[in-house]
Design a protein around this motif. Structure first.
Motif: not given
Length: 146
Positions: A62-66
């Motif tokens: 999720e952090a990578l996609i953000a």
């Protein structure tokens, strides 16, 4: 809000995933599908097995996609990685992004798959037709732990 990164034990359906990323404001869509191939380094592969530390994967994914959403000004982004036993030709990972322009979509999709493969706790074990098997890139994991 639906998760943008997930782990799945069931087969991935590219068309259904694509529909989740489409955006009427986007001018470009790019996806990457990673499939199980029948060979590796000159040896014939029978099947793969993926394992993941799911809670950490999902948080980190999720952090990578953000980061990608911001870095590449994306409209939408989604990634799903399989776990379990996968046969030849099965989809192991799907990454899709939409953006106003194609350049950002291409760059973001490549950046995301590279980060997923490098950063997330997902491990791949190859089993060959001769019955031998081994975990891929575990020497890197062992070196990091030391």
């Amino acid at each position: 809000m639906m998760p943008r990164f997930s782990i799945s034990e069931t087969p991935l359906l590219g068309d259904a995933l694509r529909r989740q990323v489409l955006d009427p404001s986007a001018g470009g869509f790019v996806c990457f599908e990673g499939w199980v191939r029948d060979h590796h380094e000159g040896r014939t592969v029978e099947f793969l097995e993926y394992e993941a530390y799911e809670a950490l994967c999902c948080r980190s994914g999720e952090a990578l996609i953000a980061r990608a959403m911001e870095k590449f000004s994306l409209r939408q982004a989604l990634a799903v990685h399989r776990t379990g036993r996968l046969g030849i030709g099965e989809m192991a990972v799907w990454v899709g992004v939409s953006s106003d322009h194609r350049r950002e979509a291409f760059q973001a999709c490549e950046w995301l798959i590279d980060r997923i493969k490098h950063d997330l706790p997902i491990w791949k074990k190859e089993t060959f037709v001769d019955g031998s098997s081994g975990w891929v890139n575990c020497e890197r994991c062992a070196a990091h732990a030391a």
